[in-house]
Design an enzyme around this catalytic site. Structure first.
Site, PDB file in Angstrom:
ATOM      1  N   SER A 271       0.951  -1.283   0.086  1.00 36.83           N
ATOM      2  CA  SER A 271       0.066  -0.023  -0.045  1.00 36.83           C
ATOM      3  C   SER A 271       0.883   1.315   0.006  1.00 36.83           C
ATOM      4  CB  SER A 271      -0.923  -0.054   1.413  1.00 36.83           C
ATOM      5  OG  SER A 271      -0.219   0.151   2.563  1.00 36.83           O
ATOM      6  N   ASN A 272       2.293   1.229   0.657  1.00 39.48           N
ATOM      7  CA  ASN A 272       2.881   2.409   0.619  1.00 39.48           C
ATOM      8  C   ASN A 272       3.296   2.601  -0.642  1.00 39.48           C
ATOM      9  OD1 ASN A 272       3.221   3.738   3.177  1.00 39.48           O
ATOM     10  ND2 ASN A 272       3.337   1.798   3.975  1.00 39.48           N
TER      11      ASN A 272
ATOM     12  N   HIS B 203       8.691   3.627   8.792  1.00 38.67           N
ATOM     13  CA  HIS B 203       8.591   2.942  10.010  1.00 38.67           C
ATOM     14  C   HIS B 203       7.192   3.385  10.615  1.00 38.67           C
ATOM     15  CE1 HIS B 203      10.096   0.330  13.104  1.00 38.67           C
ATOM     16  NE2 HIS B 203       9.527   1.088  14.057  1.00 38.67           N
TER      17      HIS B 203
ATOM     18  N   ASP C 171      16.477   0.725  11.436  1.00 30.59           N
ATOM     19  CA  ASP C 171      15.841   1.922  11.913  1.00 30.59           C
ATOM     20  C   ASP C 171      16.506   3.078  12.302  1.00 30.59           C
ATOM     21  OD1 ASP C 171      13.298  -0.697  13.014  1.00 30.59           O
ATOM     22  OD2 ASP C 171      13.450   0.382  11.012  1.00 30.59           O
TER      23      ASP C 171
HETATM   24  C1  GRF Z   1       3.682  -0.631   7.003  1.00 28.07           C
HETATM   25  O1  GRF Z   1       3.005  -0.547   8.171  1.00 28.07           O
HETATM   26  C2  GRF Z   1       5.047   0.039   7.247  1.00 28.07           C
HETATM   27  O2  GRF Z   1       5.160   1.045   8.026  1.00 28.07           O
HETATM   28  C3  GRF Z   1       5.935  -1.284   7.536  1.00 28.07           C
HETATM   29  O3  GRF Z   1       5.577  -2.257   6.663  1.00 28.07           O
HETATM   30  C4  GRF Z   1       4.041  -1.911   6.405  1.00 28.07           C
HETATM   31  C5  GRF Z   1       4.099  -2.170   4.752  1.00 28.07           C
HETATM   32  O4  GRF Z   1       2.620  -2.145   4.471  1.00 28.07           O
HETATM   33  N1  GRF Z   1       7.328  -1.083   7.102  1.00 28.07           N
HETATM   34  P1  GRF Z   1       2.372  -2.012   2.783  1.00 28.07           P
HETATM   35  O5  GRF Z   1       3.025  -3.284   2.352  1.00 28.07           O
HETATM   36  O6  GRF Z   1       2.994  -0.745   2.453  1.00 28.07           O
HETATM   37  O7  GRF Z   1       0.890  -2.018   2.658  1.00 28.07           O
END
Ligand code: GRF
Length: 179
Positions: free
Chosen positions: A13-14, A95, A136
């Site tokens: 999703s990111n 993060h 991190d």
């Molecule tokens: C997100 O919560 C991000 O903070 C963490 O992993 C998750 C990734 O989610 N690093 P997506 O795959 O981007 O939906």
């Protein structure tokens, strides 16, 4: 127009949020490759929607270098990035907590939100930072807070934080690409 390579291990999703901001022209960049840590993850389907090529597995630094990336974005990528990849170009990560708190080895996904709730925190949030080879660590680029609400479960907090991730990650990439 900057070249961006995104690394993902999950739903993506990111990755999709950044892809959408590139497609709209908000970010002066294009995602030239998605690196998926394994087959069958949601990020791969999302790459298909945007016509973004996919590499599955651990890319050889030379193969990555040929993409001529200006920026690498880790988006839910759960493996360490070798130094020879860190040497190619700047690497950003998202993060789901307010680093430096609740970061480090083992602090990912629901473990982060469980720890925040167990600590009785009144707020949490998301952090975009550069990667410098340690989990991190690295310079913080953007952070945004969310409240922890009474009765919050890890999933409820995760959803509230994820919404903010989708705002600050494209914003951080935009600041990098559009400067
Ligand atoms: C997100 O919560 C991000 O903070 C963490 O992993 C998750 C990734 O989610 N690093 P997506 O795959 O981007 O939906």
């Amino acid at each position: 127009m900057k070249n961006i390579v995104v690394f993902a291990s999950g739903g993506g999703s990111n990755f999709e949020a950044i892809a959408a901001h590139c497609k709209s022209g908000d970010i002066n960049g294009r995602i030239v490759l998605l690196v998926a840590s394994k087959p069958g993850i949601g990020a791969i389907e999302k790459a298909g929607k945007y016509g973004i090529p996919v590499f599955i597995g651990n890319p050889a630094p030379t193969a990555l270098w040929q993409c001529k990336p200006d920026l690498i974005c880790l988006a839910g990528y759960l493996k360490m990035i070798p130094q020879e990849i860190l040497d190619i170009c700047p690497v950003m990560n998202i993060h789901p907590a307010l680093l430096p708190a609740f970061g480090g080895k083992g602090m990912y996904g629901h473990y982060v939100h469980e720890a925040v709730l167990a600590a009785g925190e009144k707020k949490s949030g998301a952090t975009v930072h550069f990667i410098d080879g340690e989990y991190d660590k690295g310079q913080i680029i953007l952070q945004r807070e969310v409240p922890v609400l009474p009765g919050d479960t890890p999933d409820a907090l995760a959803a509230r934080v994820l919404k903010v991730e989708h705002e600050i990650y494209p914003e951080a990439v935009k600041q990098f690409c559009n400067k």
